[in-house]
Design a protein around this motif. Structure first.
Motif, PDB file in Angstrom:
ATOM      1  N   LEU A   1       0.832  -1.201   0.000  1.00 40.08           N
ATOM      2  CA  LEU A   1       0.000   0.000   0.000  1.00 40.08           C
ATOM      3  C   LEU A   1       0.868   1.253   0.000  1.00 40.08           C
ATOM      4  O   LEU A   1       0.569   2.229  -0.704  1.00 40.08           O
ATOM      5  CB  LEU A   1      -0.926  -0.007   1.224  1.00 40.08           C
ATOM      6  CG  LEU A   1      -1.867   1.195   1.364  1.00 40.08           C
ATOM      7  CD1 LEU A   1      -2.785   1.302   0.155  1.00 40.08           C
ATOM      8  CD2 LEU A   1      -2.687   1.081   2.649  1.00 40.08           C
ATOM      9  N   GLU A   2       1.960   1.232   0.768  1.00 40.02           N
ATOM     10  CA  GLU A   2       2.903   2.356   0.761  1.00 40.02           C
ATOM     11  C   GLU A   2       3.452   2.579  -0.642  1.00 40.02           C
ATOM     12  O   GLU A   2       3.564   3.715  -1.121  1.00 40.02           O
ATOM     13  CB  GLU A   2       4.034   2.086   1.747  1.00 40.02           C
ATOM     14  CG  GLU A   2       5.088   3.178   1.775  1.00 40.02           C
ATOM     15  CD  GLU A   2       6.329   2.787   2.559  1.00 40.02           C
ATOM     16  OE1 GLU A   2       7.081   3.699   2.971  1.00 40.02           O
ATOM     17  OE2 GLU A   2       6.576   1.576   2.747  1.00 40.02           O
ATOM     18  N   THR A   3       3.794   1.481  -1.331  1.00 43.69           N
ATOM     19  CA  THR A   3       4.325   1.577  -2.690  1.00 43.69           C
ATOM     20  C   THR A   3       3.338   2.261  -3.625  1.00 43.69           C
ATOM     21  O   THR A   3       3.695   3.181  -4.379  1.00 43.69           O
ATOM     22  CB  THR A   3       4.659   0.170  -3.221  1.00 43.69           C
ATOM     23  OG1 THR A   3       5.639  -0.437  -2.383  1.00 43.69           O
ATOM     24  CG2 THR A   3       5.178   0.242  -4.650  1.00 43.69           C
ATOM     25  N   PHE A   4       2.084   1.837  -3.577  1.00 50.76           N
ATOM     26  CA  PHE A   4       1.097   2.401  -4.500  1.00 50.76           C
ATOM     27  C   PHE A   4       0.712   3.826  -4.121  1.00 50.76           C
ATOM     28  O   PHE A   4       0.373   4.626  -5.001  1.00 50.76           O
ATOM     29  CB  PHE A   4      -0.134   1.496  -4.558  1.00 50.76           C
ATOM     30  CG  PHE A   4       0.065   0.291  -5.430  1.00 50.76           C
ATOM     31  CD1 PHE A   4       0.057   0.414  -6.810  1.00 50.76           C
ATOM     32  CD2 PHE A   4       0.298  -0.954  -4.881  1.00 50.76           C
ATOM     33  CE1 PHE A   4       0.253  -0.691  -7.634  1.00 50.76           C
ATOM     34  CE2 PHE A   4       0.500  -2.063  -5.688  1.00 50.76           C
ATOM     35  CZ  PHE A   4       0.480  -1.933  -7.072  1.00 50.76           C
ATOM     36  N   LEU A   5       0.794   4.181  -2.849  1.00 58.81           N
ATOM     37  CA  LEU A   5       0.546   5.574  -2.467  1.00 58.81           C
ATOM     38  C   LEU A   5       1.640   6.491  -3.009  1.00 58.81           C
ATOM     39  O   LEU A   5       1.358   7.587  -3.525  1.00 58.81           O
ATOM     40  CB  LEU A   5       0.448   5.688  -0.947  1.00 58.81           C
ATOM     41  CG  LEU A   5      -0.881   5.238  -0.316  1.00 58.81           C
ATOM     42  CD1 LEU A   5      -0.791   5.294   1.206  1.00 58.81           C
ATOM     43  CD2 LEU A   5      -2.035   6.114  -0.809  1.00 58.81           C
ATOM     44  N   ILE A   6       2.898   6.057  -2.882  1.00 60.94           N
ATOM     45  CA  ILE A   6       3.999   6.858  -3.426  1.00 60.94           C
ATOM     46  C   ILE A   6       3.878   6.954  -4.935  1.00 60.94           C
ATOM     47  O   ILE A   6       4.064   8.027  -5.541  1.00 60.94           O
ATOM     48  CB  ILE A   6       5.349   6.255  -3.011  1.00 60.94           C
ATOM     49  CG1 ILE A   6       5.533   6.339  -1.491  1.00 60.94           C
ATOM     50  CG2 ILE A   6       6.501   6.982  -3.712  1.00 60.94           C
ATOM     51  CD1 ILE A   6       6.785   5.648  -0.978  1.00 60.94           C
ATOM     52  N   LEU A   7       3.565   5.816  -5.579  1.00 60.26           N
ATOM     53  CA  LEU A   7       3.388   5.823  -7.028  1.00 60.26           C
ATOM     54  C   LEU A   7       2.248   6.762  -7.423  1.00 60.26           C
ATOM     55  O   LEU A   7       2.353   7.518  -8.398  1.00 60.26           O
ATOM     56  CB  LEU A   7       3.103   4.401  -7.509  1.00 60.26           C
ATOM     57  CG  LEU A   7       3.035   4.172  -9.016  1.00 60.26           C
ATOM     58  CD1 LEU A   7       4.354   4.550  -9.667  1.00 60.26           C
ATOM     59  CD2 LEU A   7       2.681   2.726  -9.323  1.00 60.26           C
TER      60      LEU A   7
ATOM     61  N   LEU B   1      14.044   0.368 -13.253  1.00 53.79           N
ATOM     62  CA  LEU B   1      12.812   0.964 -12.747  1.00 53.79           C
ATOM     63  C   LEU B   1      12.053   1.620 -13.908  1.00 53.79           C
ATOM     64  O   LEU B   1      12.656   2.306 -14.736  1.00 53.79           O
ATOM     65  CB  LEU B   1      13.118   2.000 -11.664  1.00 53.79           C
ATOM     66  CG  LEU B   1      13.597   1.421 -10.328  1.00 53.79           C
ATOM     67  CD1 LEU B   1      14.029   2.544  -9.387  1.00 53.79           C
ATOM     68  CD2 LEU B   1      12.515   0.574  -9.666  1.00 53.79           C
ATOM     69  N   PRO B   2      10.742   1.422 -13.990  1.00 56.89           N
ATOM     70  CA  PRO B   2       9.985   1.792 -15.204  1.00 56.89           C
ATOM     71  C   PRO B   2       9.652   3.270 -15.305  1.00 56.89           C
ATOM     72  O   PRO B   2       8.483   3.651 -15.468  1.00 56.89           O
ATOM     73  CB  PRO B   2       8.721   0.934 -15.077  1.00 56.89           C
ATOM     74  CG  PRO B   2       8.512   0.797 -13.607  1.00 56.89           C
ATOM     75  CD  PRO B   2       9.898   0.719 -13.006  1.00 56.89           C
ATOM     76  N   GLY B   3      10.652   4.131 -15.241  1.00 61.55           N
ATOM     77  CA  GLY B   3      10.390   5.562 -15.315  1.00 61.55           C
ATOM     78  C   GLY B   3       9.889   6.000 -16.677  1.00 61.55           C
ATOM     79  O   GLY B   3       8.914   6.760 -16.785  1.00 61.55           O
ATOM     80  N   SER B   4      10.522   5.510 -17.760  1.00 64.69           N
ATOM     81  CA  SER B   4      10.117   5.933 -19.103  1.00 64.69           C
ATOM     82  C   SER B   4       8.739   5.393 -19.472  1.00 64.69           C
ATOM     83  O   SER B   4       7.942   6.089 -20.118  1.00 64.69           O
ATOM     84  CB  SER B   4      11.163   5.475 -20.125  1.00 64.69           C
ATOM     85  OG  SER B   4      11.312   4.064 -20.088  1.00 64.69           O
TER      86      SER B   4
ATOM     87  N   VAL C   1      -6.908   4.698 -23.202  1.00 61.83           N
ATOM     88  CA  VAL C   1      -6.717   3.247 -23.159  1.00 61.83           C
ATOM     89  C   VAL C   1      -5.235   2.899 -23.282  1.00 61.83           C
ATOM     90  O   VAL C   1      -4.697   2.091 -22.510  1.00 61.83           O
ATOM     91  CB  VAL C   1      -7.534   2.554 -24.262  1.00 61.83           C
ATOM     92  CG1 VAL C   1      -7.222   1.056 -24.289  1.00 61.83           C
ATOM     93  CG2 VAL C   1      -9.021   2.781 -24.040  1.00 61.83           C
ATOM     94  N   SER C   2      -4.563   3.519 -24.239  1.00 67.88           N
ATOM     95  CA  SER C   2      -3.125   3.262 -24.402  1.00 67.88           C
ATOM     96  C   SER C   2      -2.351   3.696 -23.166  1.00 67.88           C
ATOM     97  O   SER C   2      -1.405   3.029 -22.738  1.00 67.88           O
ATOM     98  CB  SER C   2      -2.605   4.001 -25.636  1.00 67.88           C
ATOM     99  OG  SER C   2      -3.227   3.531 -26.810  1.00 67.88           O
ATOM    100  N   GLY C   3      -2.763   4.826 -22.588  1.00 64.86           N
ATOM    101  CA  GLY C   3      -2.087   5.307 -21.387  1.00 64.86           C
ATOM    102  C   GLY C   3      -2.246   4.358 -20.217  1.00 64.86           C
ATOM    103  O   GLY C   3      -1.291   4.070 -19.488  1.00 64.86           O
ATOM    104  N   LEU C   4      -3.456   3.867 -20.028  1.00 64.39           N
ATOM    105  CA  LEU C   4      -3.698   2.931 -18.934  1.00 64.39           C
ATOM    106  C   LEU C   4      -2.915   1.637 -19.145  1.00 64.39           C
ATOM    107  O   LEU C   4      -2.389   1.051 -18.183  1.00 64.39           O
ATOM    108  CB  LEU C   4      -5.194   2.637 -18.814  1.00 64.39           C
ATOM    109  CG  LEU C   4      -6.063   3.801 -18.310  1.00 64.39           C
ATOM    110  CD1 LEU C   4      -7.539   3.402 -18.312  1.00 64.39           C
ATOM    111  CD2 LEU C   4      -5.634   4.227 -16.905  1.00 64.39           C
ATOM    112  N   LEU C   5      -2.835   1.186 -20.388  1.00 70.63           N
ATOM    113  CA  LEU C   5      -2.042  -0.022 -20.664  1.00 70.63           C
ATOM    114  C   LEU C   5      -0.567   0.208 -20.353  1.00 70.63           C
ATOM    115  O   LEU C   5       0.119  -0.686 -19.834  1.00 70.63           O
ATOM    116  CB  LEU C   5      -2.220  -0.432 -22.133  1.00 70.63           C
ATOM    117  CG  LEU C   5      -3.599  -0.992 -22.517  1.00 70.63           C
ATOM    118  CD1 LEU C   5      -3.663  -1.266 -24.016  1.00 70.63           C
ATOM    119  CD2 LEU C   5      -3.882  -2.270 -21.734  1.00 70.63           C
TER     120      LEU C   5
ATOM    121  N   ALA D   1       3.972  -0.583 -16.579  1.00 71.62           N
ATOM    122  CA  ALA D   1       4.938  -0.072 -15.607  1.00 71.62           C
ATOM    123  C   ALA D   1       4.807  -0.802 -14.271  1.00 71.62           C
ATOM    124  O   ALA D   1       5.808  -1.172 -13.647  1.00 71.62           O
ATOM    125  CB  ALA D   1       4.754   1.434 -15.414  1.00 71.62           C
ATOM    126  N   VAL D   2       3.559  -1.019 -13.833  1.00 71.29           N
ATOM    127  CA  VAL D   2       3.339  -1.751 -12.580  1.00 71.29           C
ATOM    128  C   VAL D   2       3.847  -3.180 -12.709  1.00 71.29           C
ATOM    129  O   VAL D   2       4.479  -3.723 -11.791  1.00 71.29           O
ATOM    130  CB  VAL D   2       1.847  -1.727 -12.198  1.00 71.29           C
ATOM    131  CG1 VAL D   2       1.579  -2.645 -11.016  1.00 71.29           C
ATOM    132  CG2 VAL D   2       1.408  -0.307 -11.871  1.00 71.29           C
TER     133      VAL D   2
END
Length: 474
Positions: free
Chosen positions: A275-281, A403-406, A421-425, A430-431
């Motif tokens: 949960l900490e990871t996804f909050l920071i993300l 790390l998936p920065g790009s 849609v492309s953005g969400l994919l 990245a996740v």
């Protein structure tokens, strides 16, 4: 002249393994009714306090839940705390000991309210636990050593830790072909973002908003340079500034620790860390997306085809950037200077495996990420065993080049330009890459654990009770 007291010689491997088997057998010995009736005596309160304070400092400095629990159990046996049980969660540490006879159990608890990632202290605490478990430190010496560790200065001054964050971004910019000017601006933008987060932290602002503000500052500078470059036709790859800043902010440490805790059976801590990871993300995504949306509305042109990425290149600047990212990440985590060369090599190794597999076999990014992460996990655990250092010291900085920065930045730009849609994919990808990194390094550790016969604080083939509760006991 009187003889000076000589420091005990480090034990042999055989003595180490024997000691670890003894303490594990003692901890797992069943408590029979006859033993409950035995007359006991109250344990030393200083021992309980020392064990709790060691666990608290380890957890607050960034160590994983399983390692903290093993270290506290090892100290409990070393300091003769009878029938000790340890419970470690994300913020709370509990130690209970049962003297026996008519005496009631004694329980102590510590709460971790402030966390500062400091792998220098984690390493020193591991050494303390190791020596105490082997009988080289008595209780008084351990308490004195603990106070010294708590008051010790980090291997780098505070300004160098801030510089480390900037070097992560500038190394990532070099890796993606940004050039000297872009790397310098990326360094400045990330340092300013970090100082903004520190400013807010000192005023009690929640960490979510600290990370969002840091992302806003760096993204604003990056998109500002992109606008200037397009107006003056400078041809700068200014988007690499934002990508580098994202990589500096991404929560690699809680991601790896969450998967590590889940695999080892500490599900409460695993859920809290995830949960900490996804909050920071979420904070990073919110900050960058807000700036990108505003910039596009103001007419700043962002071409998706020209977004920075190192691709699968194995050119010298890319390899130098990968080593630089890993070592800069290590500096930001206060890893001792003498470990930086090995971490730099691991950073290059994970990139070479990833890029080589993708170029030669055309494998998806997630598969290449898993392969590189597993290799780093195996080598990192081997190095930790050989050097008697905590394994996260090697693993967390070494995964930084992947790390998936790009990918994350691409997804945000796609969403702000209307291709939701492309953005969400892209965000999902990245996740997935992040989870692949965490799972890969932990799989490497499991491979080492399956074939080793000992390790720090009793870790080894038979050092994980949760595994035997499921299938290992059949």
């Amino acid at each position: 002249m009187p003889n000076k007291r000589e420091r005990p010689v480090a034990p042999s491997e055989d003595r180490l393994l024997s000691r670890m088997r003894d303490w594990r057998a003692e901890h797992e010995r069943e408590l029979t009714p006859d033993e409950l009736d035995e007359e006991g005596q109250l344990p030393d309160a200083r021992a309980i306090d020392t064990v709790l304070r060691v666990g608290e400092l380890m957890l607050a400095s960034g160590e994983g839940t399983e390692a903290v629990s093993e270290a506290m159990l090892s100290l409990s046996v070393a300091f003769e705390l009878p029938r000790a049980e340890v419970s470690v969660t994300f913020t709370t540490i509990t130690l209970s000991t049962h003297p026996g006879g008519d005496l009631p159990p004694i329980t102590g608890e510590r709460v971790v309210r402030r966390r500062t990632l400091d792998y220098f202290r984690v390493g020193e605490l591991h050494t303390l636990v190791q020596e105490a478990a082997l009988g080289l430190l008595d209780l008084e010496e351990a308490a004195t050593r603990l106070n010294r560790i708590r008051r010790a200065r980090m291997p780098y001054p505070n300004w160098m830790i801030a510089v480390g964050f900037g070097l992560i971004a500038s190394s990532a910019s070099v890796m993606m072909g940004g050039g000297f000017i872009v790397a310098a601006v990326a360094f400045l933008a990330t340092v300013l973002g970090d100082r903004t987060a520190v400013f807010l932290a000192r005023r009690g602002v929640a960490e979510f908003y600290q990370m969002a503000a840091a992302a806003v500052v760096a993204a604003s500078i990056g998109l500002g340079l992109l606008w200037v470059s397009s107006e003056l036709e400078l041809g700068l790859r200014a988007s690499a500034i934002i990508t580098g800043n994202i990589m500096a902010l991404l929560p690699g440490r809680p991601l790896v620790s969450s998967l590590q805790d889940g695999i080892s059976g500490y599900y409460v801590s695993a859920a809290a860390r995830l949960l900490e990871t996804f909050l920071i993300l979420g904070a990073i995504v919110s900050g960058v997306a807000a700036v990108a949306y505003t910039a596009i509305r103001l007419g700043v042109s962002i071409d998706l085809d020209s977004l920075p990425s190192a691709g699968t290149s194995l050119e010298i600047p890319v390899l130098v950037g990968a080593a630089g990212i890993a070592m800069a990440f290590a500096i930001s985590l206060a890893v001792p200077l003498r470990l930086l060369p090995a971490i730099g090599v691991l950073g290059v190794m994970i990139w070479v495996i990833y890029a080589g597999l993708r170029a030669a076999l055309q494998v998806p990014p997630v598969v290449g990420t898993v392969a590189g992460a597993v290799a780093v996990g195996v080598v990192g655990h081997w190095l930790a065993r050989r050097t008697r250092r905590p394994v996260l010291t090697y693993l967390i900085p070494s995964i930084a080049p992947l790390l998936p920065g790009s990918i994350l930045y691409r997804g945000l730009i796609q969403i702000t330009q209307g291709t939701v849609v492309s953005g969400l994919l892209s965000l999902v990808e990245a996740v997935m890459v992040g989870l692949a990194l965490g799972a890969g390094v932990n799989l490497g550790g499991e491979l080492v654990r399956a074939f080793q016969h000992g390790g720090l604080a009793g870790a080894g083939m038979r050092g994980r009770p949760a595994a035997r509760r499921t299938r290992g006991g059949y």
